[in-house]
Design a protein around this motif. Sequence first.
Motif, PDB file in Angstrom:
ATOM      1  N   LEU A   1       0.828  -1.207   0.000  1.00 31.20           N
ATOM      2  CA  LEU A   1       0.000   0.000   0.000  1.00 31.20           C
ATOM      3  C   LEU A   1       0.861   1.255   0.000  1.00 31.20           C
ATOM      4  O   LEU A   1       0.607   2.203  -0.760  1.00 31.20           O
ATOM      5  CB  LEU A   1      -0.925  -0.006   1.220  1.00 31.20           C
ATOM      6  CG  LEU A   1      -1.860   1.190   1.360  1.00 31.20           C
ATOM      7  CD1 LEU A   1      -2.859   1.207   0.212  1.00 31.20           C
ATOM      8  CD2 LEU A   1      -2.570   1.153   2.695  1.00 31.20           C
ATOM      9  N   VAL A   2       1.899   1.278   0.806  1.00 30.93           N
ATOM     10  CA  VAL A   2       2.795   2.440   0.850  1.00 30.93           C
ATOM     11  C   VAL A   2       3.530   2.608  -0.483  1.00 30.93           C
ATOM     12  O   VAL A   2       3.700   3.725  -0.973  1.00 30.93           O
ATOM     13  CB  VAL A   2       3.789   2.309   2.030  1.00 30.93           C
ATOM     14  CG1 VAL A   2       4.896   3.337   1.941  1.00 30.93           C
ATOM     15  CG2 VAL A   2       3.058   2.434   3.350  1.00 30.93           C
ATOM     16  N   ALA A   3       3.942   1.500  -1.092  1.00 32.63           N
ATOM     17  CA  ALA A   3       4.624   1.578  -2.389  1.00 32.63           C
ATOM     18  C   ALA A   3       3.698   2.158  -3.458  1.00 32.63           C
ATOM     19  O   ALA A   3       4.117   3.002  -4.261  1.00 32.63           O
ATOM     20  CB  ALA A   3       5.120   0.196  -2.804  1.00 32.63           C
ATOM     21  N   TYR A   4       2.429   1.739  -3.458  1.00 36.62           N
ATOM     22  CA  TYR A   4       1.469   2.300  -4.409  1.00 36.62           C
ATOM     23  C   TYR A   4       1.228   3.785  -4.140  1.00 36.62           C
ATOM     24  O   TYR A   4       1.108   4.579  -5.073  1.00 36.62           O
ATOM     25  CB  TYR A   4       0.132   1.559  -4.348  1.00 36.62           C
ATOM     26  CG  TYR A   4       0.094   0.311  -5.190  1.00 36.62           C
ATOM     27  CD1 TYR A   4       0.344   0.351  -6.556  1.00 36.62           C
ATOM     28  CD2 TYR A   4      -0.206  -0.922  -4.628  1.00 36.62           C
ATOM     29  CE1 TYR A   4       0.304  -0.779  -7.336  1.00 36.62           C
ATOM     30  CE2 TYR A   4      -0.241  -2.071  -5.395  1.00 36.62           C
ATOM     31  CZ  TYR A   4       0.013  -1.984  -6.746  1.00 36.62           C
ATOM     32  OH  TYR A   4      -0.034  -3.108  -7.508  1.00 36.62           O
ATOM     33  N   LEU A   5       1.159   4.161  -2.890  1.00 36.78           N
ATOM     34  CA  LEU A   5       0.956   5.561  -2.536  1.00 36.78           C
ATOM     35  C   LEU A   5       2.121   6.422  -3.011  1.00 36.78           C
ATOM     36  O   LEU A   5       1.930   7.491  -3.604  1.00 36.78           O
ATOM     37  CB  LEU A   5       0.772   5.702  -1.026  1.00 36.78           C
ATOM     38  CG  LEU A   5       0.553   7.109  -0.503  1.00 36.78           C
ATOM     39  CD1 LEU A   5      -0.746   7.677  -1.036  1.00 36.78           C
ATOM     40  CD2 LEU A   5       0.565   7.111   1.006  1.00 36.78           C
ATOM     41  N   ILE A   6       3.342   5.952  -2.783  1.00 38.28           N
ATOM     42  CA  ILE A   6       4.526   6.699  -3.219  1.00 38.28           C
ATOM     43  C   ILE A   6       4.572   6.801  -4.740  1.00 38.28           C
ATOM     44  O   ILE A   6       4.868   7.867  -5.293  1.00 38.28           O
ATOM     45  CB  ILE A   6       5.803   6.041  -2.660  1.00 38.28           C
ATOM     46  CG1 ILE A   6       5.872   6.250  -1.148  1.00 38.28           C
ATOM     47  CG2 ILE A   6       7.051   6.601  -3.333  1.00 38.28           C
ATOM     48  CD1 ILE A   6       6.971   5.465  -0.473  1.00 38.28           C
ATOM     49  N   ALA A   7       4.269   5.707  -5.440  1.00 33.21           N
ATOM     50  CA  ALA A   7       4.272   5.732  -6.903  1.00 33.21           C
ATOM     51  C   ALA A   7       3.203   6.685  -7.435  1.00 33.21           C
ATOM     52  O   ALA A   7       3.446   7.438  -8.391  1.00 33.21           O
ATOM     53  CB  ALA A   7       4.047   4.326  -7.451  1.00 33.21           C
TER      54      ALA A   7
ATOM     55  N   PHE B   1       3.053  14.253  -9.275  1.00 36.53           N
ATOM     56  CA  PHE B   1       3.909  15.439  -9.294  1.00 36.53           C
ATOM     57  C   PHE B   1       4.749  15.519 -10.561  1.00 36.53           C
ATOM     58  O   PHE B   1       5.084  16.619 -11.015  1.00 36.53           O
ATOM     59  CB  PHE B   1       4.772  15.492  -8.041  1.00 36.53           C
ATOM     60  CG  PHE B   1       3.963  15.741  -6.796  1.00 36.53           C
ATOM     61  CD1 PHE B   1       3.059  16.791  -6.736  1.00 36.53           C
ATOM     62  CD2 PHE B   1       4.090  14.921  -5.696  1.00 36.53           C
ATOM     63  CE1 PHE B   1       2.308  17.029  -5.605  1.00 36.53           C
ATOM     64  CE2 PHE B   1       3.346  15.148  -4.553  1.00 36.53           C
ATOM     65  CZ  PHE B   1       2.443  16.202  -4.504  1.00 36.53           C
ATOM     66  N   LEU B   2       5.082  14.375 -11.150  1.00 38.14           N
ATOM     67  CA  LEU B   2       5.808  14.395 -12.421  1.00 38.14           C
ATOM     68  C   LEU B   2       4.966  15.046 -13.507  1.00 38.14           C
ATOM     69  O   LEU B   2       5.432  15.926 -14.239  1.00 38.14           O
ATOM     70  CB  LEU B   2       6.195  12.976 -12.841  1.00 38.14           C
ATOM     71  CG  LEU B   2       6.790  12.839 -14.242  1.00 38.14           C
ATOM     72  CD1 LEU B   2       8.188  13.433 -14.272  1.00 38.14           C
ATOM     73  CD2 LEU B   2       6.814  11.403 -14.680  1.00 38.14           C
ATOM     74  N   PHE B   3       3.699  14.638 -13.603  1.00 40.54           N
ATOM     75  CA  PHE B   3       2.835  15.214 -14.627  1.00 40.54           C
ATOM     76  C   PHE B   3       2.474  16.668 -14.316  1.00 40.54           C
ATOM     77  O   PHE B   3       2.276  17.473 -15.229  1.00 40.54           O
ATOM     78  CB  PHE B   3       1.589  14.361 -14.836  1.00 40.54           C
ATOM     79  CG  PHE B   3       1.891  13.083 -15.565  1.00 40.54           C
ATOM     80  CD1 PHE B   3       2.377  13.111 -16.859  1.00 40.54           C
ATOM     81  CD2 PHE B   3       1.711  11.861 -14.956  1.00 40.54           C
ATOM     82  CE1 PHE B   3       2.686  11.945 -17.534  1.00 40.54           C
ATOM     83  CE2 PHE B   3       2.014  10.681 -15.622  1.00 40.54           C
ATOM     84  CZ  PHE B   3       2.494  10.724 -16.914  1.00 40.54           C
ATOM     85  N   LEU B   4       2.404  17.031 -13.031  1.00 40.74           N
ATOM     86  CA  LEU B   4       2.206  18.438 -12.685  1.00 40.74           C
ATOM     87  C   LEU B   4       3.394  19.267 -13.144  1.00 40.74           C
ATOM     88  O   LEU B   4       3.235  20.363 -13.689  1.00 40.74           O
ATOM     89  CB  LEU B   4       2.016  18.594 -11.178  1.00 40.74           C
ATOM     90  CG  LEU B   4       0.631  18.292 -10.626  1.00 40.74           C
ATOM     91  CD1 LEU B   4       0.658  18.318  -9.111  1.00 40.74           C
ATOM     92  CD2 LEU B   4      -0.380  19.282 -11.143  1.00 40.74           C
ATOM     93  N   GLN B   5       4.591  18.743 -12.913  1.00 42.58           N
ATOM     94  CA  GLN B   5       5.799  19.462 -13.331  1.00 42.58           C
ATOM     95  C   GLN B   5       5.840  19.598 -14.847  1.00 42.58           C
ATOM     96  O   GLN B   5       6.188  20.647 -15.377  1.00 42.58           O
ATOM     97  CB  GLN B   5       7.043  18.729 -12.826  1.00 42.58           C
ATOM     98  CG  GLN B   5       8.344  19.401 -13.194  1.00 42.58           C
ATOM     99  CD  GLN B   5       9.151  18.618 -14.201  1.00 42.58           C
ATOM    100  OE1 GLN B   5       9.075  17.410 -14.268  1.00 42.58           O
ATOM    101  NE2 GLN B   5       9.922  19.315 -14.985  1.00 42.58           N
TER     102      GLN B   5
END
Length: 78
Positions: free
Chosen positions: A22-28, A34-38
Amino acid sequence: MRSKTLEESSHSGEVKRGQVILVAYLIATLDLTFLFLQMGVMPYLAKSLGLDSVGFGYLQTTFGVLQLMGGPIFGSAT
């Protein structure tokens, strides 16, 4: 008695494994968001700064170099 302890240990391992996934999915998810926002904000930023295509390339390169240098510094803090 021993089989009961192994069973509890196995259940505990499944819970921890689920939490890690769950944490890995959240981080991904956050990383891609944020990549697409940038990627969406960068052309607007370049236009508002009055940069031409070469200046935009320099801006992208500077951002990438800063990520490259900051990754080992901030990534090793955990």
